[in-house]
Design a protein around this motif. Structure first.
Motif, PDB file in Angstrom:
ATOM      1  N   ASP A 166       0.841  -1.198   0.000  1.00 18.64           N
ATOM      2  CA  ASP A 166       0.000   0.000   0.000  1.00 18.64           C
ATOM      3  C   ASP A 166       0.876   1.246   0.000  1.00 18.64           C
ATOM      4  N   ASP A 168       1.291   5.702  -1.647  1.00 18.58           N
ATOM      5  CA  ASP A 168       0.847   6.856  -2.418  1.00 18.58           C
ATOM      6  C   ASP A 168       1.852   7.103  -3.540  1.00 18.58           C
ATOM      7  N   ALA A 198      -3.585   7.109  -4.189  1.00 19.42           N
ATOM      8  CA  ALA A 198      -3.409   5.913  -3.359  1.00 19.42           C
ATOM      9  C   ALA A 198      -3.458   4.654  -4.221  1.00 19.42           C
ATOM     10  N   THR A 215       3.084   3.217   2.584  1.00 17.51           N
ATOM     11  CA  THR A 215       2.417   3.885   3.712  1.00 17.51           C
ATOM     12  C   THR A 215       1.892   2.905   4.757  1.00 17.51           C
ATOM     13  N   SER A 216       2.232   1.615   4.625  1.00 16.06           N
ATOM     14  CA  SER A 216       1.742   0.629   5.604  1.00 16.06           C
ATOM     15  C   SER A 216       2.882  -0.268   6.060  1.00 16.06           C
ATOM     16  N   SER A 576      -4.455   7.915   1.349  1.00 18.08           N
ATOM     17  CA  SER A 576      -4.338   7.067   2.542  1.00 18.08           C
ATOM     18  C   SER A 576      -4.908   7.773   3.768  1.00 18.08           C
TER      19      SER A 576
END
Length: 718
Positions: A166, A168, A198, A215-216, A576
Motif C-alpha cells: 500500500d 501513495d 493511493a 504507507t503501511s 491514505s
C-alpha cells in the motif's frame, strides 16, 4: 462541409458486487464443524440466553443417562427425557449454526482476498530524494521481497508489475488493474499529487511507470485489514446490540427465578413438575429465537455491505448508518456526474443555429475533455432547426489543433483553408474577435446577457467564434454547459426525507451555482464555497444538536470531516489519509453509495427489531401450549387455555420445544438477507413490525406446534 462523428456514449455499468453468497442449504452443512466448535461453554457464555439452553441440555442429558438407574425417581419417562434432551441440544446447535453461517460467508470472501497476498520482488529506491530527477532515481534501485518493505520506503513499479504494498504515488501516472481487490475488470488511472494517488498492494500496473511511497507496515496493509474485517475477527458489539443483550439476559434471569420458584409453589398443589419439564418450560419462556439469531444479524449486516463492495471497520459503523439524521454529499461526482456537459446552443441574433452548431462541434473535435466531447455529442443529435437528425463529421486533413491553455482560455482548430475556429471563456473569445474586428455594442450586450443568464442558472457559458480567410471575425453564440444531476437522485432524496434524513450538498462552487444545482437535485440544504474547516464546523454543529452525520470523501482535505462524522465513507481511490480517517471504505469509489449504506444500516436495525418482536410474540403462544399441559390435571379451569387441544401434556411440551428449535433454522435466511426495507416514518415501521412480526409471531407457533403435536402423538409413549 465537415462531418461530425458522434462519440459512443459511455455505457453505465452496474456496480460490482463482491460475492457474498446467497443463503443455501449447503452453507448449513459446510458451517456445521464451526457450529460444533462454538458449543464450547467458554464461547457460549457470551450469549446468556443460549448458555442457559446449553446448561439445560446438559442437565437433561445427565437425567436421561441416570433414568434407568433411578427407576422413575425423576418423574419423567426415559423416552420423554431423551426427546427433550435431543431437541435442547439441537436448539443450541442451531443458534451456533446461525452465527457460523454468517461468519462463513465472510471467511469465503477472506479466502479470495488472501490469494492477492503474494510475495513479490520490489524495486526499492536507494537513498530516495524527492528533489532528484525520477529517471536518476530508477537507476539506484535494489531488488527486495515485498515482505521486507518498511514504512516510507520508496519503490519503482513499471508496466506489468504488481504493486508490492500500500502506498501513495509520489511521481508519475499509470493505468492500474484493481480487479483483484474490487472485482472490477476496467482499469483505473492513478497519478501523483491528487486525490487519486493511493494504490493498493497486490494490484497490477498496466502502463507507464510510477514511484510509490509505502504507507503501511508489514501485516497492516489494506488487504490484511480487509481480511480481518470480512472474517468478523474485528467485529465488536454495537451499543444497541449490547443493550439488547442486557435485556435478553435480564429476561433470562427473571424466568430462571420464576421457574426455580415454580417447583416448590406447584408442590403445594400436588402438581410439582419434573426437572425435565421445568427445563423445557424455561427454554420456551426465554427469548431463544432472537438470542440465537442476534449475532448472525450483526455479522450479516456487515456482510451485506461487503456484497456492495463496502468495508465497514466495525459493526458500530453499520448500526450508526441506520440512525443517521444528516447526509453530507459532495456535489461533483456524487450529485452530478462530475463533468459538465453541453446542454444547449444559443445563437446570437442574425446567426443561423446550424452554423453555430457546426462551428462549435468542429472546434471541439480534437478537444479530449469530457466537456468538449459532450459538445460533439449534442451537435450530433441536432440539426439547424433543433429536430433530431444525427450528422457525421470528421477532422479535416491538415487541420491544426489549438489546445486549451490557462493563458488563452480557448481551444479550437485552424482549418487548411485558413479559417480559424475558437471556443472558450466568453471574455477570452470576445477579446480574440476584437483583435481583428470591432465588436458591435449590441452584440457584446447580447453575449453578456446570455452569459449572465447561464451563470444564474448554475451553468458555465462557452463563447464560439470564427475568423474567415479574409481576416474578419464573427461571434456566433454561446454553448451552455451544465452540471448534470444524476438520474433518479431527486426521488432518492425524497425517500431520505420521508425517513427523516436531511440531505446537505457540499461544494466549492459559488452560492449562485450551488443553489441552482441544489434546487434541481432536490437536496434540503447546501454549503457553498466549502473549505475543510467549513465542513468540520458544519458536522460539529449538527452533532451538538444530537444528530448522527454521514459523509463521503476522498481527499486529504476531507480527512478531518471523515474522522468527525459518525459514518465516514472514504473512497478507495482516495488518499491514505482519507481511508485512515473514515470508518468505511467504498471499494468501487462510488460516492452515491452513501445512500445505499444508510439503507443497509436501516435494514440491520429493522431486521433486529422485527425478529425481536417475533421472538417475544412467539413466546406468548408457547405459554398456551405448556402451561395448560403442566397444570390442567390439578386446575381443570386451565383447560380453557388449551385452545390448541394438544394430544397430551408430554406431547404438548415436546412439540413446543421442537418448534422452539426449528423456528431458528427457518429464520436464518431472513437474518442473513435482512427484512426488506421501505422508506417510511418510524411510526409506520413500528406498525408494520407489530402487524407482520408481532401478530405473525403469535399465529405461527399455534399452527406449528399443533402440526408437530400431530406427528409427536404418533411416537410410542406419547
Amino acid at each position: 462541409m465537415t462531418a461530425i462523428t458522434s462519440p459512443t456514449p459511455d455505457t453505465a455499468q452496474a456496480p460490482h458486487r463482491t460475492p457474498g453468497g446467497a443463503f443455501n442449504p449447503r452453507q448449513l452443512w459446510s458451517s456445521l464443524p464451526e457450529a460444533l466448535r462454538k458449543l464450547d461453554p467458554r464461547e457460549m457464555w457470551h450469549n446468556p440466553v443460549m448458555f442457559i439452553v446449553e446448561v439445560g441440555a446438559a442437565l437433561t442429558t445427565v437425567l436421561a443417562i441416570a433414568e434407568p438407574f433411578l427407576h422413575g425417581a425423576t418423574g419423567s419417562t426415559i423416552t420423554f427425557t431423551w426427546w427433550i434432551t435431543i431437541w435442547l441440544w439441537l436448539t443450541t446447535l442451531f443458534a451456533t449454526l446461525a452465527e457460523a453461517v454468517a461468519e462463513g460467508r465472510g471467511k469465503a470472501q477472506a479466502a479470495t482476498l488472501r490469494k492477492t497476498r503474494t510475495t513479490t520482488l520490489a524495486n526499492r529506491v536507494v537513498g530516495y530524494d524527492e528533489a532528484a530527477d525520477a529517471s536518476a532515481q530508477a537507476a539506484r534501485t535494489e531488488s527486495v521481497a515485498s515482505a521486507d518493505l518498511r514504512l516510507n520506503d520508496v519503490v519503482v513499479v513499471t508496466a506489468g508489475e504488481l504493486i508490492p504494498g500500500d502506498g501513495d504515488i509520489v511521481r508519475g501516472i499509470a493505468s492500474v488493474d484493481e480487479s483483484a481487490i474490487t472485482g472490477e475488470s476496467a482499469p483505473v488511472v492513478r497519478e501523483s499529487g491528487g486525490d487519486r494517488s493511493a494504490v493498493t498492494g497486490g494490484t497490477r500496473v498496466l502502463s507507464d511507470r510510477i514511484v510509490v511511497k509505502i504507507t503501511s507496515k508489514p501485516g497492516e496493509t489494506f488487504v490484511d485489514r480487509m481480511i480481518a474485517l470480512v472474517e468478523g475477527a474485528a467485529r465488536q458489539k454495537t451499543p444497541n446490540e449490547i443493550a439488547l443483550n442486557i435485556l435478553l439476559a435480564s429476561l433470562t434471569i427473571i424466568f430462571v427465578v420464576v421457574v426455580l420458584a415454580l417447583g416448590p409453589t406447584a408442590g403445594f398443589a400436588h402438581a410439582a413438575p419434573t426437572v425435565t419439564v421445568l427445563v423445557a418450560l424455561l427454554v420456551c419462556l426465554i427469548p431463544t429465537t432472537i438470542g440465537a439469531l442476534l449475532s448472525a444479524i450483526g455479522i450479516a449486516g456487515m456482510d451485506r455491505l461487503v456484497q456492495h463492495n463496502v468495508l465497514a471497520m466495525s459493526g458500530r459503523a453499520v448500526e450508526a448508518a441506520g440512525d443517521v439524521n444528516t447526509l453530507l454529499l459532495d456535489k461533483t461526482g456524487t450529485i452530478t456526474y462530475g463533468n459538465r456537459q453541453a446542454a444547449e446552443f444559443r445563437a446570437l441574433r442574425g446567426i443561423v443555429s446550424a452554423r453555430l452548431i457546426e462551428t462549435a462541434a468542429t472546434a471541439s473535435l480534437a478537444d479530449p475533455t469530457p466537456e468538449g466531447q459532450s459538445v460533439v455529442a449534442l451537435a450530433a443529435t441536432l440539426n439547424g432547426d433543433g429536430q433530431n437528425a444525427p450528422a457525421r463529421y470528421e477532422v479535416p486533413t491538415g487541420a491544426v489543433v489549438v489546445p486549451f491553455t490557462a493563458q488563452t482560455r480557448m481551444s479550437g482548430l485552424d482549418l487548411p483553408d485558413g479559417t480559424l475556429l475558437r471556443k472558450g471563456a466568453p471574455n477570452a473569445v470576445k477579446a480574440w474577435v476584437e483583435e481583428s474586428t470591432p465588436l458591435p455594442a449590441e452584440v457584446a450586450a447580447e453575449l453578456d446577457a446570455h452569459v449572465s443568464e447561464i451563470g444564474q442558472a448554475g451553468g458555465t457559458p462557452l463563447a464560439v467564434a470564427i475568423r474567415d480567410v479574409t481576416g474578419g471575425a464573427h461571434l456566433l453564440g454561446v454553448i451552455y454547459l451544465k452540471d448534470v444531476v444524476k438520474t433518479g437522485l431527486a426521488e432518492r432524496f425524497a425517500d431520505m426525507r420521508r425517513m427523516g434524513i436531511r440531505t446537505v450538498m457540499v461544494t466549492g462552487d459559488n452560492p449562485l451555482t450551488a443553489a441552482a444545482i441544489a434546487r434541481e437535485a432536490g437536496v434540503d440544504d447546501f454549503l457553498a464555497e466549502a473549505t475543510p474547516e467549513d465542513k468540520l464546523a458544519l458536522i460539529k454543529r449538527e452533532q451538538e444538536g444530537g444528530k448522527l452525520i454521514a459523509m463521503t470523501g476522498d481527499g486529504t482535505n476531507d480527512a478531518p470531516a471523515l474522522a468527525q462524522s459518525d459514518v465516514g465513507v472514504a473512497m478507495n481511490t482516495g488518499t491514505s489519509a482519507a481511508k485512515e480517517a473514515g470508518n468505511m471504505v467504498d471499494l468501487d469509489s462510488d460516492p452515491t453509495k452513501l445512500i445505499d449504506i444508510v439503507t443497509i444500516g436501516k435494514q440491520l436495525l429493522i431486521t433486529r427489531g422485527a425478529l425481536t418482536t417475533f421472538s417475544i410474540a412467539n413466546d406468548v403462544a408457547k405459554y398456551f401450549a405448556i402451561i395448560p399441559a403442566m397444570f390442567v390435571g390439578v386446575f381443570p379451569g386451565l383447560q380453557a387455555l388449551n385452545i390448541m387441544r394438544l394430544h397430551s401434556p408430554d406431547s404438548a411440551i415436546l412439540s413446543a420445544v421442537i418448534f422452539n428449535a426449528i423456528i431458528i433454522v427457518i429464520l436464518i435466511p431472513l437474518a442473513l438477507r435482512g427484512v426488506r426495507y421501505r422508506p417510511s416514518t418510524a411510526a409506520s415501521l413500528l406498525t408494520r413490525n407489530l402487524l407482520i412480526y408481532g401478530i405473525g409471531g403469535i399465529i405461527a407457533p399455534f399452527i406449528g406446534i399443533k402440526l408437530i403435536d400431530l406427528l409427536v402423538s404418533l411416537i410410542p409413549g406419547f
